[in-house]
Motif scaffolding. Structure first.
Motif, PDB file in Angstrom:
ATOM      1  N   UNK A  40       0.818  -1.215   0.000  1.00  0.00           N
ATOM      2  CA  UNK A  40       0.000   0.000   0.000  1.00  0.00           C
ATOM      3  C   UNK A  40       0.848   1.260   0.000  1.00  0.00           C
ATOM      4  N   UNK A  41       1.930   1.243   0.780  1.00  0.00           N
ATOM      5  CA  UNK A  41       2.746   2.455   0.915  1.00  0.00           C
ATOM      6  C   UNK A  41       3.476   2.812  -0.385  1.00  0.00           C
ATOM      7  N   UNK A  42       3.559   1.842  -1.308  1.00  0.00           N
ATOM      8  CA  UNK A  42       4.255   2.089  -2.579  1.00  0.00           C
ATOM      9  C   UNK A  42       3.313   2.530  -3.693  1.00  0.00           C
ATOM     10  N   UNK A  43       2.008   2.633  -3.404  1.00  0.00           N
ATOM     11  CA  UNK A  43       1.077   3.037  -4.459  1.00  0.00           C
ATOM     12  C   UNK A  43       0.123   4.129  -3.948  1.00  0.00           C
ATOM     13  N   UNK A  44       0.593   5.370  -3.894  1.00  0.00           N
ATOM     14  CA  UNK A  44      -0.262   6.488  -3.476  1.00  0.00           C
ATOM     15  C   UNK A  44      -1.292   6.859  -4.540  1.00  0.00           C
ATOM     16  N   UNK A  50      -3.930   7.100 -12.540  1.00  0.00           N
ATOM     17  CA  UNK A  50      -3.117   8.030 -11.747  1.00  0.00           C
ATOM     18  C   UNK A  50      -3.934   8.867 -10.755  1.00  0.00           C
ATOM     19  N   UNK A  51      -5.161   8.447 -10.475  1.00  0.00           N
ATOM     20  CA  UNK A  51      -5.961   9.137  -9.464  1.00  0.00           C
ATOM     21  C   UNK A  51      -5.317   8.955  -8.095  1.00  0.00           C
ATOM     22  N   UNK A  52      -5.250  10.022  -7.322  1.00  0.00           N
ATOM     23  CA  UNK A  52      -4.646   9.967  -5.994  1.00  0.00           C
ATOM     24  C   UNK A  52      -5.619   9.339  -5.008  1.00  0.00           C
ATOM     25  N   UNK A  53      -5.126   8.409  -4.214  1.00  0.00           N
ATOM     26  CA  UNK A  53      -5.961   7.770  -3.208  1.00  0.00           C
ATOM     27  C   UNK A  53      -6.131   8.685  -2.001  1.00  0.00           C
ATOM     28  N   UNK A  55      -9.246   9.333   1.553  1.00  0.00           N
ATOM     29  CA  UNK A  55     -10.228   8.685   2.418  1.00  0.00           C
ATOM     30  C   UNK A  55     -11.425   8.185   1.623  1.00  0.00           C
ATOM     31  N   UNK A  56     -11.773   8.890   0.559  1.00  0.00           N
ATOM     32  CA  UNK A  56     -12.933   8.523  -0.258  1.00  0.00           C
ATOM     33  C   UNK A  56     -12.535   7.535  -1.356  1.00  0.00           C
ATOM     34  N   UNK A  57     -11.423   7.833  -2.029  1.00  0.00           N
ATOM     35  CA  UNK A  57     -10.968   6.959  -3.123  1.00  0.00           C
ATOM     36  C   UNK A  57     -10.061   5.867  -2.563  1.00  0.00           C
ATOM     37  N   UNK A  58     -10.650   4.695  -2.365  1.00  0.00           N
ATOM     38  CA  UNK A  58      -9.906   3.588  -1.779  1.00  0.00           C
ATOM     39  C   UNK A  58      -9.107   2.838  -2.833  1.00  0.00           C
ATOM     40  N   UNK A  59      -8.072   2.167  -2.381  1.00  0.00           N
ATOM     41  CA  UNK A  59      -7.242   1.378  -3.310  1.00  0.00           C
ATOM     42  C   UNK A  59      -7.658  -0.081  -3.271  1.00  0.00           C
ATOM     43  N   UNK A  60      -7.543  -0.737  -4.420  1.00  0.00           N
ATOM     44  CA  UNK A  60      -7.886  -2.152  -4.552  1.00  0.00           C
ATOM     45  C   UNK A  60      -6.772  -2.863  -5.311  1.00  0.00           C
ATOM     46  N   UNK A  61      -6.507  -4.103  -4.946  1.00  0.00           N
ATOM     47  CA  UNK A  61      -5.479  -4.886  -5.629  1.00  0.00           C
ATOM     48  C   UNK A  61      -6.123  -5.872  -6.596  1.00  0.00           C
ATOM     49  N   UNK A  62      -5.580  -5.927  -7.806  1.00  0.00           N
ATOM     50  CA  UNK A  62      -6.014  -6.924  -8.784  1.00  0.00           C
ATOM     51  C   UNK A  62      -5.504  -8.282  -8.325  1.00  0.00           C
ATOM     52  N   UNK A  67      -1.252  -5.575  -8.829  1.00  0.00           N
ATOM     53  CA  UNK A  67      -1.062  -4.122  -8.852  1.00  0.00           C
ATOM     54  C   UNK A  67      -2.233  -3.411  -8.174  1.00  0.00           C
ATOM     55  N   UNK A  68      -2.060  -2.117  -7.941  1.00  0.00           N
ATOM     56  CA  UNK A  68      -2.984  -1.332  -7.125  1.00  0.00           C
ATOM     57  C   UNK A  68      -3.781  -0.350  -7.990  1.00  0.00           C
ATOM     58  N   UNK A  69      -5.103  -0.341  -7.821  1.00  0.00           N
ATOM     59  CA  UNK A  69      -5.972   0.489  -8.657  1.00  0.00           C
ATOM     60  C   UNK A  69      -7.080   1.131  -7.819  1.00  0.00           C
TER      61      UNK A  69
END
Length: 244
Positions: A40-44, A50-53, A55-62, A67-69
Motif C-alpha cells: 500500500x505504501x508504494x502506491x499512493x 493516476x488518481x490519488x488515493x 479517504x474517499x478513493x480507496x485502493x484495490x489490488x487486482x 497491482x494497485x488500482x
C-alpha cells in the motif's frame, strides 16, 4: 483451511478462497501462482488512471497481477480458475480480459481433453501402430494413452508439438502451424482445416533423448479433431504462461 476427501483443500488468502491440491507437486500446469501485492505504501496513486488515493478513493489490488488500482479501474469480478479461486475475484481491466478469454478453455476445451479421443498411435520409427484412447489426466499433468498397452506423457516434458491437418504430413505445413511448449516463438490456431493428427517429441522420465510420438485420428474423426484442437489451445496456454 480444511482438507477435502478428493485430495484438495480449501485455502483462504488475502485474495479470496481457493481450492488447491493438497500436494503442491500435483498443481495443474495451466495454473498460475498468486502474485505478491504491491505494498500500500508504494502506491499512493492508481496504477492505471493516476488518481490519488484518499479517504474517499480507496485502493484495490487486482487478484491476478497484484497491482494497485482505484475502484473504477478495478471494479470487475471475474472467474479466475487458473488460480483456483472458488468465486469470481476483483481484477483490473487488462487482467479481466485475459481471464475472460481463458473461460472458454476451462468451460469447453479442458472437458474435451479430459473426455479423450481415439487415435492410431505410432511410437518412434516403429512400423507397428496401436489404436489407443488418449486423454488428459485429472490433474492436467499427463497424457494417458490406453489400448492393449498403457503409457503416459508428461506435458512438461514435451519439447515440440505439430498439429497435422487433412491431406498434410510433417514438413508440408507452414511453420506457423508448429507449436512448441518450451521454445517456439510461433503460435497460431492453424487455420480452418480440420485437425487429423498430432506429431510430438518428448523426453521420457529418466531420459534426455527425445522420443517421437505420432497420433492419427481413428474411427470417430470428429471427436478426435475436437480433441486435437483443444490440445492445441492447451499448448498455447502453456506457452503464454512462461511470461506470466
Amino acid at each position: 483451511m480444511s482438507a477435502l476427501p478428493d485430495g484438495k483443500k480449501l485455502v483462504r488468502s488475502p485474495s479470496g478462497l481457493r481450492m488447491v491440491p493438497e500436494n503442491g507437486a500435483f498443481n495443474s500446469p495451466f495454473s498460475l501462482d498468486e502474485p505478491q501485492w504491491v505494498p500500500d505504501k508504494e502506491c499512493p496513486r492508481c496504477m492505471q488512471c493516476d488518481t490519488k488515493f484518499d479517504f474517499i478513493r480507496r485502493k484495490h489490488h487486482c487478484r491476478r497481477c497484484g497491482r494497485c488500482f482505484c475502484d473504477k479501474c478495478c471494479s470487475k469480478k471475474v472467474a479466475l480458475p487458473r488460480m483456483c479461486f472458488v468465486d469470481p475475484v476483483r481484477q483490473c481491466a487488462e487482467c479481466s480480459l485475459s481471464s475472460q478469454k481463458e473461460t472458454e478453455f476451462y468451460d469447453k476445451q479442458l472437458k474435451v481433453l479430459l473426455g479423450g479421443g481415439t487415435f492410431v498411435v505410432t511410437l518412434g520409427t516403429s512400423e507397428k501402430s496401436e489404436t489407443m484412447t488418449c486423454r488428459l489426466s485429472n490433474n492436467h499433468r499427463y497424457m494417458f494413452l490406453d489400448g492393449e498397452s498403457h503409457f503416459e506423457v508428461e506435458l512438461s516434458r514435451i519439447s515440440s508439438m505439430q498439429i497435422l491437418t487433412d491431406g498434410s504430413s510433417p514438413g508440408e505445413n507452414d511453420i506457423h502451424t508448429y507449436t512448441s511448449l518450451l521454445d517456439s516463438q510461433y503460435i497460431s490456431e492453424g487455420g480452418t482445416s480440420r485437425a487429423s493428427g498430432m506429431l510430438l517429441h518428448y523426453k521420457p522420465m529418466g531420459s534426455q533423448d527425445a522420443q517421437q510420438l505420432r497420433m492419427e485420428a481413428a474411427d470417430d474423426k470428429k471427436v478426435a479433431s475436437l480433441w486435437l484442437a483443444a490440445m492445441h489451445k492447451a499448448a498455447k496456454l502453456l506457452y503464454e504462461a512462461r511470461d506470466q
